[in-house]
Scaffold this active site. Structure first.
Site, short mmCIF file in Angstrom:
data_model
loop_
_atom_site.label_atom_id
_atom_site.label_comp_id
_atom_site.label_asym_id
_atom_site.label_seq_id
_atom_site.Cartn_x
_atom_site.Cartn_y
_atom_site.Cartn_z
N ARG A 308 34.29 29.87 36.80
CA ARG A 308 33.16 30.60 37.36
C ARG A 308 32.96 31.95 36.64
O ARG A 308 31.84 32.42 36.50
CB ARG A 308 33.31 30.79 38.87
CG ARG A 308 32.00 31.03 39.58
CD ARG A 308 32.16 31.07 41.08
NE ARG A 308 31.93 29.79 41.72
CZ ARG A 308 30.73 29.30 42.02
NH1 ARG A 308 29.63 29.98 41.75
NH2 ARG A 308 30.62 28.13 42.62
N GLU A 711 28.68 34.43 49.50
CA GLU A 711 29.27 35.22 48.42
C GLU A 711 28.30 36.09 47.62
O GLU A 711 28.67 37.21 47.23
CB GLU A 711 29.99 34.29 47.44
CG GLU A 711 31.21 33.61 48.03
CD GLU A 711 31.70 32.48 47.16
OE1 GLU A 711 31.00 31.44 47.08
OE2 GLU A 711 32.76 32.64 46.53
N1 MTE Z 1 32.10 36.10 56.32
C1 MTE Z 1 33.03 36.36 57.28
N2 MTE Z 1 32.65 36.99 58.37
N3 MTE Z 1 34.33 35.99 57.10
C2 MTE Z 1 34.76 35.35 55.96
O1 MTE Z 1 35.94 35.03 55.83
N4 MTE Z 1 34.12 34.43 53.76
C3 MTE Z 1 33.17 34.50 52.66
C4 MTE Z 1 31.74 34.30 53.18
N5 MTE Z 1 31.49 35.18 54.28
C5 MTE Z 1 33.80 35.08 54.94
C6 MTE Z 1 32.46 35.45 55.19
C7 MTE Z 1 33.42 33.51 51.63
S1 MTE Z 1 34.55 33.84 50.45
C8 MTE Z 1 32.73 32.33 51.58
S2 MTE Z 1 32.97 31.21 50.34
C9 MTE Z 1 31.75 31.97 52.60
O2 MTE Z 1 31.63 32.95 53.61
C10 MTE Z 1 32.16 30.63 53.21
O3 MTE Z 1 31.32 30.22 54.21
P1 MTE Z 1 29.96 29.41 53.96
O4 MTE Z 1 30.24 28.44 52.86
O5 MTE Z 1 29.71 28.78 55.25
O6 MTE Z 1 28.97 30.43 53.55
N1 LUZ Z 2 36.28 27.23 45.29
C1 LUZ Z 2 36.40 26.21 44.44
C2 LUZ Z 2 35.29 28.12 45.19
O1 LUZ Z 2 37.35 25.45 44.55
N2 LUZ Z 2 35.45 26.05 43.50
C3 LUZ Z 2 34.42 26.88 43.35
O2 LUZ Z 2 33.59 26.69 42.47
C4 LUZ Z 2 34.33 27.97 44.21
N3 LUZ Z 2 33.34 28.85 44.09
C5 LUZ Z 2 33.29 29.89 44.91
C6 LUZ Z 2 34.26 30.04 45.87
N4 LUZ Z 2 35.25 29.15 46.02
MO1 MOS Z 3 35.03 31.74 49.25
S1 MOS Z 3 36.03 32.67 47.74
O1 MOS Z 3 34.57 30.43 48.33
O2 MOS Z 3 36.32 31.15 50.15
#
Ligand code: MTE
Ligand code: LUZ
Ligand code: MOS
Length: 761
Positions: A308, A711
Site C-alpha cells: 500500500r 481510513e
Molecule cells: N473508528 C473507531 N471509532 N475505532 C476504530 O478502531 N478503526 C479504523 C476506522 N475507524 C477505527 C475507526 C480503521 S484502521 C479501519 S480499517 C476502519 O475503521 C475499519 O472499519 P470499516 O471497514 O467498517 O470502515
Molecule cells: N489490511 C490488509 C489492510 O490486510 N490489506 C489491506 O490492503 C489493508 N488496507 C488497509 C488497512 N488494512
Molecule cells: Mo484498518 S489499518 O484497515 O484496521
C-alpha cells in the site's frame, strides 16, 4: 425511508451499558492469565526456570513453547513468528511463557518469579542498518511506470533527499484481551477483542493442533482497533485457549496497558530516499523512491503494508514516470502492524515531502506544484489501474473556493510580516486512497439474515464493530430494504459459527463488503416476502409492492397487511425466512509478478486546508483550523461519517506532530506509558474542524452508493506537518529543515534554535 443520522450504539456507550470483553460476566472458577516476556531485544535463551512461578500462591499452570500441541507458529503471511519464544528472542517484550492463576494479580506476581537467562546478541533498531546487513523480511518489491532513468535529463529541476516518518501506538482504549472456555469434544469457545475472528480461529487451530470447526470465535465489539487488532489480537486469544484446554477451565487474559504497549507492534516507521524531477512550471515528470520499512522482528502484515505504501506514494497526483521500491527490514522491535492507512500515509508523506522540498528550492508555494499535478479521469496509476470518477480536482477547487484559500494565505503572510514570536503556516493536503484489500482474495464477505416468527430481524456478518459504526450501517441497509425501524433489526456479535472464512474488518471496507452481503441476503428475503404479499393482497400484474413503516404498500398506498402478519403467514406456509449470502468485489485483480492490475474497487478523494500557529519562543504550536472537502459518495449516515473524518484527522495530526515512539539502543521501548507517549487531547485538537460533504458523488461500488470512510481522512493530518514546516520557514527563511516526522514541539524548538542549519545539501 427517512434518513437516519446517529450511531446506534451512542446511547449505550454514553450510559456505560455497552458490553466489552472485560464487562462479560464469566463463569465461577474462571482463571486468569499473565504473560511473561523477554526483557532483552535479541538473545539466546540459556535457561528458563518456571518452577518458582508454579510454586506461587494460586498458580495453576505455567505454559511455555514446550506445551504447544500443534505448531508454534502465528505468522499469517510469512511463517516467521512463534507464539512463545523457543531458543531465541527477537524483541524486548516477546512472549515466553503464560502464567495461569486464580486472579490476574496473582498471575502477574508469579510471572515476575520466572527466571530466564538470555545471552545477548546484537540489537538492530534502524531499518537502514538492517538492510545493510541483509536482514530483510522478503526480497525488495518495485512498482514502476514509464522510464524514470530516461527522463531526468528532460527535467529542469532534479532534487534528491531523504524523508522519514515515525511509528505510532494504536492506543485503543480497550487493551488486547480474550476469554476462552473449553467445549465438548476437545474444542474451545474464544471471545476475543479482534478485528479478525477468522484469523484468530485459523491460527488457534494451527497452534492447538485441532480443526477449525472445534473453535468458535466470538467478538462482542472492540473499544477501538485502528488496525492494532487486525493481526495482533491473535496471540492472546490462543494463549487463553491453550490454557483453557490444558486446565479444562475458563481462562481470561487481558493485557495491562504498559504490557500492551511493550508487547505489541505499532505503525511502521519508514526512512526513505527520493528523487523528484520537474519542469520549471512545476509539472512533475519523475519520482523515484526507496522505502526502508521498519518491519520489526517478524513479518506480521508488513508485506501488505508495504504494497500500500508503493501504491499510494503518488497520492492524488499523476506522475508519468515512477519507480518505487520497498524494502521490508527486520529489526529487533515488536513486529509492526496494520494502523489506519496501512502504509498509505507513509507513501503519501514521501511525495508530499518531495513536493515541499522541490517548491522550496524552486522558490514557489508547494500548493502550486500540488495543484498542477492533480489526477484526472483516465490517468493511470503506477500500479496499472485507470482513474475513474476522479474527484481530486473537484475537491481541491471546492476547498479552495469554499474556504477562500487565497485570502487565508494573504492573512497568514500579513500575520507573519508583523510578528516574530509567533508564526503561522498553512498547507493544503489532497488525498487519494484506494478501497479494497490489496490482496484480492480478501475482498469477500458473508451475511446470515434470519427473520424470526415475531417479525424481528437478526443479522450476522463478518464485520466487527470497533466504534466506526459498521453495525449501524449494516442495520440501516436492512432497515431500508425491509422498511423497518431500528428496534426491529439486531446486528449480532461477530461469530465464526455464523460467518465463516471472514476477512478482518479492515481496509475501510468493512461496511462495503459486509453491507453488500447483507444487501444481497435481505433483497432475496424481500423478494420472497413480496411475492407472498402479492398473493395475500390479490395483486394483479401491474401492481407494485414495497415495504415501509412495518407495512406492505401497494402502488404507493399503505395496505392493512403488516410486516408481522406477512412474516407469520410465511412461517405457517413453511416459506424460508433465512438467507445466507456472499459478496465478492467485482472487477478487481492484481498480478504480483508485474505489480500491475486493478487492485481497488474505487478511490476516495478529498482536500484539506490546515493552518497552524507556532510559538517560536517555546516551540509549542496550535492547530487553528482544518477545513476539508471530502468525498463520502452518497453518505447514508452523516453523523457516523463525520465522526470518522474528525477522528481520523485528529489521529493523523497526532502521528505527524506529537506522538513519538522511541526505542532505546538496546531495543527497549522508552515510550511505554501515557506519561512518555503523548497523544492529542482536547487541548491539542484543532480549534475548528470544518468537514464539508462533496455533493454529486456517486459510487455504485460502495454500499448504498456511499464511499468507505474509515481510513482516508487520517491522511489529512499530513497537512499539519507541512503547515508547521511553513511556519518554521517563516521564522527562519534561511534554513532547510529536515523532512522528519513527527514534528514534536521538541523538534520545532531545536529546529528553530539550531545554530547551524539543520540542512541537507
Ligand atoms: N473508528 C473507531 N471509532 N475505532 C476504530 O478502531 N478503526 C479504523 C476506522 N475507524 C477505527 C475507526 C480503521 S484502521 C479501519 S480499517 C476502519 O475503521 C475499519 O472499519 P470499516 O471497514 O467498517 O470502515
Ligand atoms: N489490511 C490488509 C489492510 O490486510 N490489506 C489491506 O490492503 C489493508 N488496507 C488497509 C488497512 N488494512
Ligand atoms: Mo484498518 S489499518 O484497515 O484496521
Amino acid at each position: 425511508m427517512k434518513s437516519i443520522s446517529k450511531h446506534f450504539d451512542a446511547a449505550r456507550h454514553v450510559s456505560g451499558l455497552s458490553q466489552f470483553l472485560d464487562d462479560m460476566s464469566v463463569p465461577e472458577g474462571t482463571l486468569h492469565a499473565a504473560v511473561f516476556y523477554a526483557k532483552m531485544a535479541h538473545g539466546h535463551i540459556k535457561r528458563l526456570n518456571t518452577a518458582p512461578a508454579l510454586a506461587h500462591t494460586g498458580v495453576h499452570a505455567v505454559l511455555t513453547a514446550q506445551d504447544i500441541r500443534g505448531e508454534n507458529q502465528i505468522g499469517g503471511i510469512i511463517p516467521d513468528e512463534p507464539l512463545l519464544a523457543e531458543s531465541d528472542v527477537h524483541f524486548w517484550g516477546q512472549p515466553i511463557a503464560v502464567v495461569v492463576a486464580e486472579t490476574a494479580a496473582l498471575a502477574r506476581e508469579a510471572a515476575h518469579l520466572i527466571e530466564c537467562d538470555i545471552e545477548p546478541l546484537p540489537v538492530i533498531t534502524d531499518p537502514r542498518q538492517a538492510a545493510r546487513e541483509g536482514k530483510l523480511i522478503m526480497p525488495a518489491r518495485t512498482v514502476e511506470t514509464g522510464n524514470v532513468d530516461a527522463v531526468w535529463a528532460e527535467c529542469d529541476i532534479v532534487i534528491e533527499d531523504k524523508a522519514e516518518s515515525g511509528g505510532q501506538e494504536h492506543l485503543y482504549l480497550e487493551t488486547q484481551g480474550a476469554f476462552a472456555i473449553p467445549t465438548e469434544g476437545g474444542g474451545v469457545r474464544i471471545v476475543s477483542s479482534t478485528q479478525g475472528p477468522t484469523a484468530v480461529q485459523r491460527a488457534a487451530a494451527k497452534v492447538l493442533g485441532i480443526p477449525m470447526h472445534l473453535i468458535e470465535v466470538d467478538v462482542l465489539r472492540l473499544g477501538g482497533g485502528f488496525g492494532g487488532k487486525e493481526d495482533q489480537a491473535t496471540p492472546w486469544a490462543i494463549m487463553a485457549a491453550m490454557a483453557a484446554l490444558r486446565l479444562n477451565r475458563a481462562v481470561k487474559l487481558v493485557l495491562p496497558r504498559q504490557e500492551d504497549m511493550r508487547m505489541t507492534g505499532k505503525r511502521h516507521p519508514y526512512s526513505s530516499d527520493f528523487k523528484i524531477g520537474l519542469t520549471k512550471d512545476g509539472k512533475i515528470l519523475a519520482l523515484e523512491a526507496t522505502f526502508y520499512q521498519d518491519a520489526g522482528a517478524a513479518a506480521d502484515l508488513s508485506p501488505a503494508v508495504l504494497d500500500r505504501t508503493l501504491f499510494h506514494c503518488t497520492n492524488s497526483y499523476f506522475i508519468p514516470n515512477v519507480r518505487a521500491t520497498g524494502i521490508s527490514c527486520r529489526t529487533n522491535v515488536p513486529p509492526n502492524t496494520a494502523f489506519r492507512g496501512f502504509g498509505g500515509p507513509q507513501g503519501m508523506f514521501l511525495v508530499e515531502a518531495a513536493i515541499y522540498r522541490a517548491a522550496e528550492i524552486m522558490g514557489i508555494e508547494p500548493h502550486v506544484i500540488q495543484r498542477t499535478n492533480l489526477l484526472r479521469d483516465g490517468d493511470t496509476f503506477p500500479y496499472g489501474q485507470v482513474t475513474e470518477r476522479c474527484q481530486a480536482e473537484r475537491t481541491w477547487n471546492e476547498a479552495e473556493q469554499t474556504f477562500e484559500l487565497a485570502s487565508s494565505q494573504k492573512r497568514v503572510a500579513e500575520f507573519n510580516a508583523i510578528n516574530t514570536l509567533h508564526k503561522k503556516g498553512i498547507a493544503v493536503m489532497p488525498i487519494c486512497f484506494g478501497i479494497s484489500f490489496t490482496n484480492t482474495m480478501m475482498n469477500q464477505a458473508s451475511a446470515l439474515v434470519h427473520i424470526y416468527s415475531d417479525g424481528s430481524v437478526s443479522i450476522s456478518t463478518g464485520a466487527v464493530e470497533m466504534g466506526q459504526g459498521v453495525n449501524t450501517k449494516i442495520a440501516q441497509t436492512a432497515m431500508s430494504i425491509f422498511g423497518l425501524p431500528e428496534h426491529c433489526v439486531k446486528v449480532q456479535t461477530t461469530n465464526t459459527s455464523r460467518a465463516a472464512n471472514t476477512s478482518p474488518t479492515a481496509a475501510s471496507a468493512g461496511a462495503d463488503l459486509n453491507g453488500k452481503a447483507t444487501e444481497i441476503a435481505c433483497t432475496a428475503l424481500r423478494e420472497r416476502l413480496l411475492s407472498l404479499a402479492r398473493t395475500e393482497l390479490a395483486c394483479s400484474e401491474g401492481d407494485s409492492l414495497t415495504f415501509s413503516e412495518e407495512k406492505v404498500w401497494k402502488n404507493g398506498a399503505e395496505t392493512n397487511l403488516s410486516w408481522n402478519a406477512l412474516v407469520q403467514t410465511a412461517f405457517f406456509q413453511r416459506i424460508k425466512l433465512s438467507e445466507q449470502a456472499q459478496y465478492a468485489t467485482p472487477r478487481i485483480h492484481f498480478d504480483k509478478a508485474t505489480m500491475k492490475g486493478h487492485p481497488f474497487a474505487y478511490h476516495v478523494y478529498g482536500t484539506a486546508i490546515i493552518e497552524v500557529t507556532v510559538d517560536c519562543l517555546r516551540g509549542t504550536y496550535e492547530v487553528e483550523n482544518v477545513q476539508v472537502v471530502h468525498d463520502f459518495g452518497q453518505s447514508f449516515n452523516r453523523t457516523v461519517d463525520l465522526g470518522q473524518a474528525e477522528g481520523g484527522i485528529m489521529q493523523g495530526i497526532g502521528w505527524m506532530t506529537m506522538e513519538e515512539v522511541l526505542y532505546a539502543e538496546n531495543g527497549r521501548l522508552l515510550t511505554d506509558a501515557l506519561s512518555t507517549y503523548k497523544i492529542p487531547d482536547i487541548n491539542a485538537a484543532p480549534k475548528q474542524i470544518d468537514v464539508r460533504f462533496l455533493d454529486n458523488s456517486e459510487n455504485p461500488m460502495g454500499i448504498m452508493n456511499s464511499k468507505a470512510v474509515g481510513e482516508p481522512p487520517f491522511m489529512y493530518g499530513i497537512g499539519a506537518y507541512f503547515a508547521l514546516m511553513n511556519a518554521l520557514k517563516a521564522s527562519r527563511p534561511d534554513k532547510r529543515f529536515l523532512l522528519k516526522a513527527p514534528m514534536s514541539p521538541e523538534r520545532v524548538l531545536t529546529a528553530l534554535y539550531e545554530p547551524i542549519a539543520v540542512a541537507v545539501a
